[in-house]
Design a protein around this motif. Structure first.
Motif, mmCIF file in Angstrom:
data_model
loop_
_atom_site.group_PDB
_atom_site.id
_atom_site.type_symbol
_atom_site.label_atom_id
_atom_site.label_comp_id
_atom_site.label_asym_id
_atom_site.label_seq_id
_atom_site.Cartn_x
_atom_site.Cartn_y
_atom_site.Cartn_z
ATOM 1 N N ARG A 164 0.814 -1.214 0.000
ATOM 2 C CA ARG A 164 0.000 0.000 0.000
ATOM 3 C C ARG A 164 0.853 1.272 0.000
ATOM 4 O O ARG A 164 0.346 2.351 -0.310
ATOM 5 C CB ARG A 164 -0.939 -0.003 1.208
ATOM 6 C CG ARG A 164 -1.975 -1.111 1.131
ATOM 7 C CD ARG A 164 -3.044 -0.968 2.197
ATOM 8 N NE ARG A 164 -4.042 -2.012 2.045
ATOM 9 C CZ ARG A 164 -5.077 -1.947 1.233
ATOM 10 N NH1 ARG A 164 -5.236 -0.871 0.483
ATOM 11 N NH2 ARG A 164 -5.944 -2.932 1.146
ATOM 12 N N ARG A 190 -2.755 2.302 -6.904
ATOM 13 C CA ARG A 190 -2.891 2.160 -5.463
ATOM 14 C C ARG A 190 -1.757 2.856 -4.731
ATOM 15 O O ARG A 190 -1.962 3.455 -3.669
ATOM 16 C CB ARG A 190 -2.921 0.675 -5.066
ATOM 17 C CG ARG A 190 -3.173 0.492 -3.585
ATOM 18 C CD ARG A 190 -3.417 -0.931 -3.187
ATOM 19 N NE ARG A 190 -2.202 -1.730 -3.205
ATOM 20 C CZ ARG A 190 -2.115 -2.954 -2.682
ATOM 21 N NH1 ARG A 190 -3.172 -3.504 -2.109
ATOM 22 N NH2 ARG A 190 -0.985 -3.618 -2.738
ATOM 23 N N ALA A 213 -2.401 5.759 -2.061
ATOM 24 C CA ALA A 213 -1.987 5.612 -0.666
ATOM 25 C C ALA A 213 -1.080 6.759 -0.243
ATOM 26 O O ALA A 213 -1.177 7.255 0.883
ATOM 27 C CB ALA A 213 -1.267 4.267 -0.473
ATOM 28 N N THR A 216 -7.891 5.954 -1.113
ATOM 29 C CA THR A 216 -8.139 4.516 -1.242
ATOM 30 C C THR A 216 -8.562 4.202 -2.667
ATOM 31 O O THR A 216 -9.006 5.091 -3.422
ATOM 32 C CB THR A 216 -9.248 4.050 -0.283
ATOM 33 O OG1 THR A 216 -10.475 4.757 -0.587
ATOM 34 C CG2 THR A 216 -8.857 4.301 1.159
#
Length: 544
Positions: free
Chosen positions: A294, A506, A510, A515
């Protein structure tokens, strides 16, 4: 570290014993302790045997002397010391006792095997012989701890007339050990033999397992290993065959977002990213894999670890490729622009060829109509985008992607409810990266489908929401987390590695504190929803 004749040089300047020598000394100390215990037990046992056997002997000698007629008749004679001396000496000779005496009830010595003690007085405070009973026990006689047997000489009325006392000093510890000498020698021989044999066998085994290294060398190697592993920039994770983490250096802790407490735990319980956990527990060895967590992009390589031909686990090295991934995102943006320009060039070339042909045919009215149609269509596309999107960079991206999607036979549609104001330039750059990769992915999966439509929805009410829906096959439930990691793609005919765009989506989301989720579309396909805060992590506003 140098070695001299099996010994190692210590910092104190002393020559330390070898590991085998240390075990030999330890074994000899154990033997000495055992022999000391055996000696103590032997002394205690010999003392008990002396008390039991000799005590009964002292009583028997005293009873025999007390029953002698001359003793019973002349015990109170003023010359008893001379008259009874032969009887006293005979009792000493028969019993082997050291001292035999005849005493009055008040403790006065009337006859003794030691003439110098005649006339001395010893009490009976610790004895029950005055009660008319024979007694044996321990007393101090002339400063010597002795075993004493005492028998009363009784009158016909039962009164104590005199006391016969027979005593023998306890043997010294050395005398007791000498008595048990043969047993001690046997124990000593057996103990020394067993100790030497055990020390030799143990030293051989330890040398075999430690490659002949001594204690100081082993400690030095361990210290060097720890220093090296924890100082290198690459992360190192070692996992045994049971899936338990046995090593986690400082770099790996920082890259994976875990602490040193993870060592000793199973990989599943370590708190690592699921994609990393899956890779550490997989059977893939010797293959480079890029995994996007993430917050980071990691390049990992795992190899099997073995010793003596037996597998003991795996060692995984990892490098932080986040900056490289960011550069790749920028290159991807430039490539997208290049592809868009190429598509537009191809489109314009076709249109120019058509106009050139019409001019050569003299169809000037048709040329006028074609140019008007093209201008009107381009204006419609621009108006449709700029009416909902005020940010010039995002609007330009959507217009360019429309042409690129059309070349692939896919219609790119902007939702009528979309609304986006001008963004901060830094945030706009990140939004272009996210939106561009989502559109590229959607166009790829929608190409050749029945509807071949990609729908984009933008909203900046409260937070920035980006939604991209495609008409492709959709994303299976079990891939909805893995699709954002290590190049996974839902397209069966696309080789691994094409999924890096979603991984970048992503990662950028992050980094901005947002999100990204994927779900099923209402008419099939997949819908990717990205939510980004308009307030950037540095505290600045995302609106220009």
């Amino acid at each position: 570290m140098s070695k001299w004749a099996g010994s190692t040089w210590t910092g104190r300047g002393l020559t330390a014993r070898s590991l085998a020598g240390q075990f030999l000394v330890f074994q000899l100390l154990v033997v000495a302790v055992v022999l000391g215990a055996v000696a103590a037990v032997s002394v205690a046992q010999s003392s008990r045997e002396f008390r039991d056997v000799r005590g009964q002997r002292m009583i028997a000698v005293a009873e025999n002397l007390a029953s002698t007629p001359i003793v019973r008749d002349r015990y109170a004679d003023p010359f008893a010391a001379q008259l009874l001396a032969p009887e006293v000496d005979r009792a000493v000779a028969l019993s082997g006792a050291r001292l035999v005496e005849i005493q009055a009830p008040d403790g006065l010595v009337r006859a003794s095997s030691e003439p110098s003690r005649v006339g001395q007085r010893d009490g009976f405070e610790h004895s029950r012989v005055i009660e008319g009973r024979a007694w044996s026990g321990d007393l101090d006689v002339d400063g010597s701890h002795s075993l004493v047997g005492q028998v009363p000489i009784l009158s016909t009325d039962g009164d104590v007339l005199a006391v016969v006392s027979v005593s023998e000093p306890y043997p010294s510890v050395w005398q007791l050990l000498s008595g048990a000498g043969e047993r001690l020698l046997v124990y000593l021989g057996l103990g020394a033999a067993l100790g030497l044999a055990a020390s030799w066998l143990l030293s051989r085994r330890i040398k075999r397992h430690t490659r002949g290294l001594e204690v100081a060398e082993i400690a030095g190697l361990a210290d060097h290993r720890e220093a090296l592993l924890h100082s290198i920039r690459e992360g190192v994770v070692a996992v045994n065959t049971d899936g338990v983490i046995t090593l986690l250096n400082d770099s790996a802790q920082g890259l994976l977002g875990v602490t040193g407490d993870a060592v000793g735990r199973h990989v599943d319980a370590s708190g690592m990213d699921p994609a990393v956990v899956e890779f550490l527990l997989s059977g893939d060895d010797g293959r480079d894999v890029v995994i996007t967590t993430r917050t980071r992009v990691l390049a990992l390589n795992r190899r099997a670890a073995s010793t003596g031909g037996e597998r003991i686990g795996t060692v995984t090295t990892m490098r932080d490729s986040t900056e490289l991934a960011s550069m790749q995102a920028q290159l991807s943006s430039h490539k997208s622009v290049t592809d868009t320009l190429r598509a537009q060039t191809h489109e314009f070339a076709n249109q120019l060829h058509t106009i050139s042909g019409l001019v050569q045919l003299g169809e000037y009215d048709a040329v006028r109509d074609l140019v008007g149609t093209l201008t009107r269509r381009r204006a419609e596309i621009s108006d449709a985008v700029t009416r909902h999107v005020a940010d010039p960079a995002v609007a330009a991206l959507l217009i360019a992607k429309s042409s690129l999607a059309a070349e692939s036979g896919v219609a790119l549609v902007l939702d009528d409810d979309s609304h986006l104001t001008a963004l901060d330039p830094a945030l706009a750059t990140d939004v272009i990266t996210v939106l561009g990769n989502l559109i590229d992915n959607a166009v790829d999966v929608s190409e050749g489908s029945e509807r071949a439509v990609v729908t984009v929805a933008l909203d900046d009410a409260g937070e920035l929401t980006i939604s991209v829906a495609d008409s492709g096959p959709g994303v299976p439930e079990h891939l909805r987390e893995a699709i954002f990691a290590r190049g996974v793609t839902s397209k069966p005919d696309v080789p691994g590695g094409r999924g890096i765009g979603l991984a970048l989506v992503r990662l950028v989301s992050a980094q901005l504190g947002g999100t990204v989720d994927v779900s099923d579309g209402p008419h099939g396909g997949a819908v990717f929803d990205v939510r980004l805060p308009l307030d950037r992590p540095d505290g600045s506003s995302g609106n220009a």
